[in-house]
Design a protein around this motif. Structure first.
Motif, PDB file in Angstrom:
ATOM      1  N   SER A  73       0.840  -1.201   0.000  1.00  0.00           N
ATOM      2  CA  SER A  73       0.000   0.000   0.000  1.00  0.00           C
ATOM      3  C   SER A  73       0.872   1.246   0.000  1.00  0.00           C
ATOM      4  CB  SER A  73      -0.908  -0.011   1.233  1.00  0.00           C
ATOM      5  OG  SER A  73      -0.148  -0.057   2.423  1.00  0.00           O
ATOM      6  N   LEU A  74       0.317   2.337  -0.512  1.00  0.00           N
ATOM      7  CA  LEU A  74       0.999   3.624  -0.415  1.00  0.00           C
ATOM      8  C   LEU A  74       1.063   3.997   1.055  1.00  0.00           C
ATOM      9  CD1 LEU A  74      -0.659   5.629  -3.333  1.00  0.00           C
ATOM     10  CD2 LEU A  74       1.437   4.283  -3.377  1.00  0.00           C
ATOM     11  N   LEU A  75       2.193   4.487   1.487  1.00  0.00           N
ATOM     12  CA  LEU A  75       2.414   4.765   2.905  1.00  0.00           C
ATOM     13  C   LEU A  75       1.850   6.113   3.326  1.00  0.00           C
ATOM     14  CD1 LEU A  75       6.098   3.543   3.219  1.00  0.00           C
ATOM     15  CD2 LEU A  75       4.001   2.273   3.723  1.00  0.00           C
ATOM     16  N   ARG A  76       1.533   6.201   4.616  1.00  0.00           N
ATOM     17  CA  ARG A  76       1.089   7.467   5.202  1.00  0.00           C
ATOM     18  C   ARG A  76       2.216   8.482   5.139  1.00  0.00           C
ATOM     19  NH1 ARG A  76      -0.475   3.874   9.513  1.00  0.00           N
ATOM     20  NH2 ARG A  76      -2.722   3.646   9.551  1.00  0.00           N
ATOM     21  N   ARG A  77       1.824   9.731   5.088  1.00  0.00           N
ATOM     22  CA  ARG A  77       2.780  10.847   5.163  1.00  0.00           C
ATOM     23  C   ARG A  77       2.211  11.867   6.138  1.00  0.00           C
ATOM     24  NH1 ARG A  77       4.945  12.226  -0.866  1.00  0.00           N
ATOM     25  NH2 ARG A  77       6.023  10.270  -1.191  1.00  0.00           N
ATOM     26  N   PRO A  78       2.674  11.850   7.355  1.00  0.00           N
ATOM     27  CA  PRO A  78       2.112  12.751   8.365  1.00  0.00           C
ATOM     28  C   PRO A  78       2.179  14.219   7.993  1.00  0.00           C
ATOM     29  CG  PRO A  78       3.600  11.161   9.359  1.00  0.00           C
ATOM     30  CD  PRO A  78       3.723  11.001   7.882  1.00  0.00           C
ATOM     31  N   ALA A  79       3.184  14.620   7.228  1.00  0.00           N
ATOM     32  CA  ALA A  79       3.329  16.035   6.885  1.00  0.00           C
ATOM     33  C   ALA A  79       2.421  16.448   5.729  1.00  0.00           C
ATOM     34  CB  ALA A  79       4.786  16.331   6.531  1.00  0.00           C
ATOM     35  N   CYS A  80       1.771  15.478   5.070  1.00  0.00           N
ATOM     36  CA  CYS A  80       0.896  15.799   3.932  1.00  0.00           C
ATOM     37  C   CYS A  80      -0.510  16.146   4.408  1.00  0.00           C
ATOM     38  CB  CYS A  80       0.844  14.631   2.951  1.00  0.00           C
ATOM     39  SG  CYS A  80       2.332  14.519   1.944  1.00  0.00           S
ATOM     40  N   ASN A  81      -1.264  16.749   3.514  1.00  0.00           N
ATOM     41  CA  ASN A  81      -2.606  17.221   3.877  1.00  0.00           C
ATOM     42  C   ASN A  81      -3.657  16.109   3.808  1.00  0.00           C
ATOM     43  OD1 ASN A  81      -3.202  16.874   1.145  1.00  0.00           O
ATOM     44  ND2 ASN A  81      -2.845  19.017   0.655  1.00  0.00           N
ATOM     45  N   GLU A  82      -4.865  16.468   4.163  1.00  0.00           N
ATOM     46  CA  GLU A  82      -5.971  15.503   4.194  1.00  0.00           C
ATOM     47  C   GLU A  82      -6.316  14.983   2.804  1.00  0.00           C
ATOM     48  OE1 GLU A  82      -9.334  17.068   6.321  1.00  0.00           O
ATOM     49  OE2 GLU A  82      -8.092  17.630   8.032  1.00  0.00           O
ATOM     50  N   GLU A  85      -4.108  12.048   2.045  1.00  0.00           N
ATOM     51  CA  GLU A  85      -4.543  10.884   2.818  1.00  0.00           C
ATOM     52  C   GLU A  85      -5.806  10.267   2.221  1.00  0.00           C
ATOM     53  OE1 GLU A  85      -4.298   8.041   5.884  1.00  0.00           O
ATOM     54  OE2 GLU A  85      -2.845   9.360   4.932  1.00  0.00           O
ATOM     55  N   ARG A  86      -6.744  11.098   1.782  1.00  0.00           N
ATOM     56  CA  ARG A  86      -7.971  10.590   1.160  1.00  0.00           C
ATOM     57  C   ARG A  86      -7.643   9.832  -0.132  1.00  0.00           C
ATOM     58  NH1 ARG A  86     -11.181  11.564  -2.808  1.00  0.00           N
ATOM     59  NH2 ARG A  86     -10.142  13.455  -3.522  1.00  0.00           N
ATOM     60  N   LEU A  87      -6.804  10.430  -0.984  1.00  0.00           N
ATOM     61  CA  LEU A  87      -6.417   9.784  -2.243  1.00  0.00           C
ATOM     62  C   LEU A  87      -5.620   8.509  -1.992  1.00  0.00           C
ATOM     63  CD1 LEU A  87      -5.382  12.911  -4.346  1.00  0.00           C
ATOM     64  CD2 LEU A  87      -7.447  11.512  -4.628  1.00  0.00           C
ATOM     65  N   ARG A  88      -4.737   8.550  -1.013  1.00  0.00           N
ATOM     66  CA  ARG A  88      -3.924   7.387  -0.668  1.00  0.00           C
ATOM     67  C   ARG A  88      -4.808   6.207  -0.269  1.00  0.00           C
ATOM     68  NH1 ARG A  88      -1.952   4.635   3.599  1.00  0.00           N
ATOM     69  NH2 ARG A  88      -3.268   5.779   5.033  1.00  0.00           N
ATOM     70  N   LYS A  89      -5.777   6.468   0.587  1.00  0.00           N
ATOM     71  CA  LYS A  89      -6.691   5.408   1.024  1.00  0.00           C
ATOM     72  C   LYS A  89      -7.522   4.884  -0.145  1.00  0.00           C
ATOM     73  CE  LYS A  89      -7.188   6.698   5.871  1.00  0.00           C
ATOM     74  NZ  LYS A  89      -8.111   7.169   6.904  1.00  0.00           N
ATOM     75  N   GLU A  90      -7.936   5.779  -1.034  1.00  0.00           N
ATOM     76  CA  GLU A  90      -8.719   5.391  -2.208  1.00  0.00           C
ATOM     77  C   GLU A  90      -7.909   4.471  -3.135  1.00  0.00           C
ATOM     78  OE1 GLU A  90     -10.468   7.912  -5.859  1.00  0.00           O
ATOM     79  OE2 GLU A  90     -11.154   8.581  -3.870  1.00  0.00           O
ATOM     80  N   VAL A  91      -6.667   4.844  -3.409  1.00  0.00           N
ATOM     81  CA  VAL A  91      -5.800   4.011  -4.252  1.00  0.00           C
ATOM     82  C   VAL A  91      -5.592   2.656  -3.590  1.00  0.00           C
ATOM     83  CG1 VAL A  91      -3.450   3.730  -5.155  1.00  0.00           C
ATOM     84  CG2 VAL A  91      -4.605   5.917  -5.378  1.00  0.00           C
ATOM     85  N   ASN A  92      -5.276   2.644  -2.310  1.00  0.00           N
ATOM     86  CA  ASN A  92      -5.029   1.384  -1.604  1.00  0.00           C
ATOM     87  C   ASN A  92      -6.248   0.468  -1.630  1.00  0.00           C
ATOM     88  OD1 ASN A  92      -2.407   2.110  -1.017  1.00  0.00           O
ATOM     89  ND2 ASN A  92      -2.869   2.820   1.044  1.00  0.00           N
ATOM     90  N   ARG A  93      -7.410   1.039  -1.404  1.00  0.00           N
ATOM     91  CA  ARG A  93      -8.640   0.242  -1.412  1.00  0.00           C
ATOM     92  C   ARG A  93      -8.885  -0.351  -2.799  1.00  0.00           C
ATOM     93  NH1 ARG A  93     -11.716   3.855   0.460  1.00  0.00           N
ATOM     94  NH2 ARG A  93     -12.266   4.733  -1.542  1.00  0.00           N
TER      95      ARG A  93
END
Length: 167
Positions: A73-82, A85-93
């Motif tokens: 999965s694409l990893l979290r990036r705490p310094a990135c915006n919401e 994170e939304r797009l990352r979760k969408e791609v992973n799903r």
């Protein structure tokens, strides 16, 4: 490239560049496995659909060559915006669902399959906000000594995590 192994890091490259590189590697393979792990560079610019499609093209190309693929999965990036994170979760799903369908089909046909490794469950949410400190017998030290052969084996190190301050 049969029987060869190796690891390549394309740090800082965008998903499309990594996929292009992976396609060349797969084209040169007769057997084996490719593990793809991306950090999400270019996700905000390309969007979730283009990012996911680029990754799936590589997975499909590998399956046609009978090469195993594991996509993390694409990893979290705490310094990135919401939005990231939304797009990352969408791609992973989406990747998880598509690769699961491909895996079921390959099992049914007794072919080489692909896998999706969800790193969110393996990596603690806040671990990127902490830095490792290595200790051996009460003294702070570096694990590089172990790799250089001048220190104790790496398995004897104790790792503690301390909070990292983001500027």
């Amino acid at each position: 490239m049969t029987g060869s192994g190796g690891c390549t890091s394309l740090r800082g490259k965008r998903v499309k560049e990594i996929c292009k590189y992976d396609e060349k590697v797969i084209d040169d393979m007769d057997e084996g496995m490719v593990v793809g792990q991306g950090g999400g560079n270019g996700l905000l610019e390309n969007g979730s659909e283009a990012t996911g499609n680029a990754i799936m093209e590589v997975v499909e190309r590998a399956q046609k060559k009978n090469v195993r693929v594991a996509v993390t999965s694409l990893l979290r990036r705490p310094a990135c915006n919401e939005e990231y994170e939304r797009l990352r979760k969408e791609v992973n799903r989406d990747l998880h669902e598509k690769i699961l369908v491909m895996k079921a089909e390959s099992v049914r046909k007794h072919e080489v399959g692909s896998s999706f490794l969800d790193m969110d469950d393996l990596i603690q949410a806040g671990c990127f906000l902490r830095e490792p400190t290595f200790h051996k017998k009460g003294r702070q030290s570096s694990p590089r000594d172990s790799f250089a052969g001048s220190g104790p084996p790496i398995s004897s190190w104790k790792v503690e995590w301390t909070e990292r301050k983001l500027i």
